[in-house]
Motif scaffolding. Structure first.
Motif, PDB file in Angstrom:
ATOM      1  N   ALA A 281      -5.112   3.598  -2.668  1.00 14.09           N
ATOM      2  CA  ALA A 281      -4.337   2.969  -1.592  1.00 14.09           C
ATOM      3  C   ALA A 281      -5.191   2.004  -0.787  1.00 14.09           C
ATOM      4  CB  ALA A 281      -3.760   4.039  -0.668  1.00 14.09           C
ATOM      5  N   ARG A 282      -6.452   2.322  -0.585  1.00 13.06           N
ATOM      6  CA  ARG A 282      -7.303   1.471   0.235  1.00 13.06           C
ATOM      7  C   ARG A 282      -7.561   0.137  -0.451  1.00 13.06           C
ATOM      8  NH1 ARG A 282     -12.050   5.422   1.041  1.00 13.06           N
ATOM      9  NH2 ARG A 282     -10.260   6.778   1.090  1.00 13.06           N
TER      10      ARG A 282
ATOM     11  N   GLY B 165       0.821  -1.213   0.000  1.00 12.60           N
ATOM     12  CA  GLY B 165       0.000   0.000   0.000  1.00 12.60           C
ATOM     13  C   GLY B 165       0.847   1.250   0.000  1.00 12.60           C
ATOM     14  N   LEU B 166       1.969   1.210   0.712  1.00 12.77           N
ATOM     15  CA  LEU B 166       2.888   2.350   0.771  1.00 12.77           C
ATOM     16  C   LEU B 166       3.426   2.681  -0.613  1.00 12.77           C
ATOM     17  CD1 LEU B 166       4.400   4.234   2.826  1.00 12.77           C
ATOM     18  CD2 LEU B 166       6.220   2.534   2.818  1.00 12.77           C
ATOM     19  N   VAL B 167       3.860   1.649  -1.324  1.00 10.56           N
ATOM     20  CA  VAL B 167       4.396   1.841  -2.676  1.00 10.56           C
ATOM     21  C   VAL B 167       3.319   2.386  -3.607  1.00 10.56           C
ATOM     22  CG1 VAL B 167       5.296   0.638  -4.708  1.00 10.56           C
ATOM     23  CG2 VAL B 167       6.190   0.091  -2.439  1.00 10.56           C
TER      24      VAL B 167
ATOM     25  N   GLU C 260       3.271   5.886  -5.731  1.00 13.68           N
ATOM     26  CA  GLU C 260       3.149   5.806  -7.193  1.00 13.68           C
ATOM     27  C   GLU C 260       1.964   6.626  -7.680  1.00 13.68           C
ATOM     28  OE1 GLU C 260       2.857   1.689  -8.147  1.00 13.68           O
ATOM     29  OE2 GLU C 260       5.014   1.311  -8.005  1.00 13.68           O
ATOM     30  N   GLU C 261       0.821   6.472  -7.000  1.00 17.99           N
ATOM     31  CA  GLU C 261      -0.383   7.188  -7.429  1.00 17.99           C
ATOM     32  C   GLU C 261      -0.229   8.698  -7.256  1.00 17.99           C
ATOM     33  OE1 GLU C 261      -5.099   6.702  -7.216  1.00 17.99           O
ATOM     34  OE2 GLU C 261      -3.628   5.397  -8.112  1.00 17.99           O
ATOM     35  N   ALA C 262       0.413   9.116  -6.143  1.00 15.81           N
ATOM     36  CA  ALA C 262       0.623  10.547  -5.906  1.00 15.81           C
ATOM     37  C   ALA C 262       1.485  11.147  -7.015  1.00 15.81           C
ATOM     38  CB  ALA C 262       1.283  10.749  -4.546  1.00 15.81           C
ATOM     39  N   ARG C 263       2.504  10.418  -7.416  1.00 16.27           N
ATOM     40  CA  ARG C 263       3.376  10.930  -8.473  1.00 16.27           C
ATOM     41  C   ARG C 263       2.647  11.014  -9.808  1.00 16.27           C
ATOM     42  NH1 ARG C 263       8.522   7.463  -6.219  1.00 16.27           N
ATOM     43  NH2 ARG C 263       9.237   9.053  -4.729  1.00 16.27           N
ATOM     44  N   ARG C 264       1.756  10.065 -10.036  1.00 20.81           N
ATOM     45  CA  ARG C 264       0.974  10.122 -11.282  1.00 20.81           C
ATOM     46  C   ARG C 264      -0.011  11.286 -11.241  1.00 20.81           C
ATOM     47  NH1 ARG C 264      -1.426   4.250 -11.758  1.00 20.81           N
ATOM     48  NH2 ARG C 264      -2.129   4.886 -13.823  1.00 20.81           N
TER      49      ARG C 264
END
Length: 675
Positions: A216-217, A106-108, A112-116
């Motif tokens: 993330a969830r 979930g951390l990864v 990843e999603e935040a950067r996208r």
């Protein structure tokens, strides 16, 4: 000198202990022990302030970017199911075992999603991401701080919108999500509480942004034994209720359409699962909303229950919302129940017809020829074809095999999701095999679905409830978030009755309290928690109401009489905010016991199983059996699944094997037949 307020991030004279702008008191501690203390510095440039909001997957703080001199929001990844923060420690403590793997994944995914998402800084309807980084054994997303209010609060304050206002808001979110969807990102949680209104005082030109992308969830539960899914009733489509539901752009379309429906009518659409059974969702026009027919059709197209019938993309939704004419989408009819014949039978029969037709054509054209033989194929003497006995009653199967001069050995009983209890679930010799007469065919008998006593979890915090469910063997869990009053992040209700004997494969729906307002209470008034341990259950609530407190009941099985108070939290004498909740644990008596199936076990195994239930083995008798090996249980006096009490006795009948007298008679008959 000036100091920076940890509540609003404005500077004020340090001679004052309370911020003159927002009323936040200097040196106010963190609201919860696992929150970061106000004033903490991250990455040597981000100052963490008070908590803006928190839930099961993370905490959002107000912050200050020291280098850029701007107010920010800082979101910390902290899924309560997998990790926590110990008091006085900044690094996050991750639970060991499988949960650590789930936490790391979930951390990864969060980073990843935040950067996208950071690539969408030019998209007006998406919150701008400034930074994302790892620290303290977790991750942080730094984003723009939004002034205004959530759409949920706006609707509470202002009431329903005009069609022009609501469609203006919807188009902003749809346009933003169209860009996001092109990158393969789904939101999965579009709802009024995740849409932020930036200028609530300009109702005819509202500007909005979408918050809280929820990948993330899902990432945190990818490998989890607990198939946990987060949903918001009314806004989540049917596919989100299934852990392996077919989710896509159409999932977000449904949620946005449901939000539009809420803006227009002030009514939250009916739960998607209820609609899938009986759809009674009224068109807005039937609720008095003056909406053009094309716009209403566009809305209802996007709210279809089945994914294949629904508007598929945000682009299509935008087009239909602006179109002068919109065609109503047809609803797919269910074809799953044609009589009682499964779909594959029809598919197979169609394939067989095509194959037969092809062979006939080839025969007529001479491409293939049949070579007929005058000899008749015969099976060797004393050989028979094995019949199919799967799905047959065990006694009936024994008769079917006996007709073919075959014997049957009932080897064991096993749980099965497909085969009903007491029917044959497996045969050692495949159907249509050629075998010798007299062969003894081994079979397994179905125990039906595996079940367990459903634990008492109402009133427990989400994490503890999930642990109890997993310990009991229930892993197909769906989470429903609710704004009903209650203790924040606690279980308000559950789909099964406590102490019932429930199939482990059943879908368990937990309704979790997400009402943060009811958690806080009135901070201006402190009251003393009364002593509750000596009271009867009926006297607890009045005692709490008398001092301005509320009760959060937790029911627990125990040897104490029903209604006995077992624990309270906070303890008697503690000072708390008025209108907050006191958790009171009450006995509901002993846990129910349900008899298990011990047939085909050895006497030793059956005794062990019975005694583990708190029961005793009563009378043990013996009988001959043609199909059950010597020493195994033929029958039990208490049927499988029956409710029993500790100390009850269970009589058993044990097999002595085959009757020697019958075997001698059968051997003589065989000899006479051969001569």
């Amino acid at each position: 000198m000036n100091r920076l307020c940890m509540g609003c991030m404005k500077e004020y004279d340090d001679r004052f202990e309370v911020c003159p702008y927002c009323g936040y008191a200097f040196d106010t501690p963190a609201e919860q022990s696992y929150h970061i203390p106000p004033g903490t510095v991250l990455k040597e440039k981000y100052i963490v302030g008070k908590v803006l909001g928190f839930g099961g997957f993370g905490i959002t703080y107000v912050g200050w970017d020291y280098l850029m001199q701007r107010k920010v929001a800082i979101k910390e990844y902290l899924p309560g199911e997998f990790a926590t923060r110990m008091p006085t420690q900044l690094p996050v403590t991750v639970y060991s075992g499988e949960r650590e793997e789930q936490y790391r994944e979930g951390l990864v995914k969060t980073i990843e999603e935040a950067r996208r998402l950071a690539r969408f800084e030019s998209v007006p309807g998406i919150v701008q991401i400034y930074d994302c980084f790892e620290a303290n054994n977790t991750s942080y997303i730094v984003m723009e701080f939004l002034e205004g209010m959530t759409l949920k609060d706006y609707l509470k304050e202002k009431g329903k919108m005009t069609p022009e206002q609501a469609i203006h808001v919807t188009k902003q979110i749809a346009s933003a999500m169209e860009s996001v969807h092109k990158e393969g990102i789904l939101h999965r949680d579009i709802a009024p509480d995740n849409i932020y209104v930036l200028n609530p005082d300009e109702p005819d030109n509202l500007r909005v942004k979408l918050l809280d992308f929820g990948a993330a969830r899902y990432a945190t539960t990818k490998h989890s034994k607990s198939l946990s899914v987060i949903i918001k009733p009314g806004y989540a489509p049917e596919e989100q209720y299934r852990s392996r539901g077919d989710q896509g752009t159409w999932t977000d379309v449904y949620a946005l359409a449901a939000t539009l429906y809420k803006m227009l009518t002030e009514v939250t659409p009916e739960d998607a699962m209820e609609r899938s059974v009986k759809d009674e969702l009224k068109k807005p026009s039937r609720l008095g909303v003056k909406l053009s027919k094309p716009t209403e059709t566009a809305l209802m197209n996007a709210l279809h229950i089945k994914t294949q019938d629904r508007t598929q993309t945000m682009g299509e939704f935008l087009t239909e919302l602006s179109a002068a004419e919109v065609k109503e989408r047809t609803i797919t009819k269910d074809k799953n129940d044609v009589g009682r014949i499964p779909k594959w039978v029809f598919a197979l029969s169609g394939a067989v017809i095509l194959a037969v037709a092809a062979v006939i054509v080839l025969l007529m054209t001479g491409v293939i020829r049949l070579h007929m033989s005058s000899s008749t194929a015969q099976m060797e003497a004393d050989m028979v074809r094995m019949p199919n006995v799967v799905n047959e009653d065990a006694d009936e199967a024994e008769t079917i095999l006996a007709d073919e001069r075959l014997g049957m050995s009932r080897d064991r009983m096993e749980y099965s999701e497909e085969i009903p209890e007491n029917l044959i679930s497996y045969q050692e010799v495949p159907a249509n095999s050629v075998i010798a007469q007299g062969t003894e065919v081994m079979v397994y008998i179905s125990k039906g679905q595996e079940k367990a006593v459903f634990p008492s979890i109402v009133g427990l915090m989400r994490e503890e409830a999930m642990e109890k469910l997993e310990e009991a063997g229930f892993r197909n869990v769906v989470i429903k978030e609710s704004d009903e009053p209650g203790l924040y992040d606690s279980v308000l209700s559950v789909s099964e009755e406590q102490n019932d004997n429930v199939a482990l494969s059943a879908e368990i729906v937990l309704t979790i309290c997400m009402n943060e307002e009811s958690q806080q209470g009135d901070e201006s008034v402190q009251v003393e928690v009364p002593e509750l341990m000596a009271l009867n259950r009926g006297d607890v609530e009045p005692a709490l109401e008398a001092v301005g407190l509320k009760v959060n009941w937790v029911e627990e099985n125990s040897d104490e009489p029903e209604g006995t108070i077992l624990a309270q939290s906070p303890a008697a004498g503690e000072m708390v905010n008025r209108d907050t909740y006191v958790t009171v644990t009450v006995s509901i008596g002993q846990e129910k016991i349900y008899m298990e199936n011990v047939q085909l076990m050895s006497l030793e195994e059956a005794t062990e199983t019975i005694e583990a239930l708190g029961l005793t083995v009563g009378g043990v008798t013996e009988e001959y059996s043609d199909s059950i090996a010597s020493g195994k249980v033929i029958s039990q006096s208490v049927e499988n699944g029956a409710e029993v009490k500790k100390g009850d006795s269970v009589d058993l009948v044990i097999s002595k094997g085959k009757d020697p007298a019958k075997q001698t008679t059968a051997a003589l008959e065989t000899t006479q037949a051969q001569t």
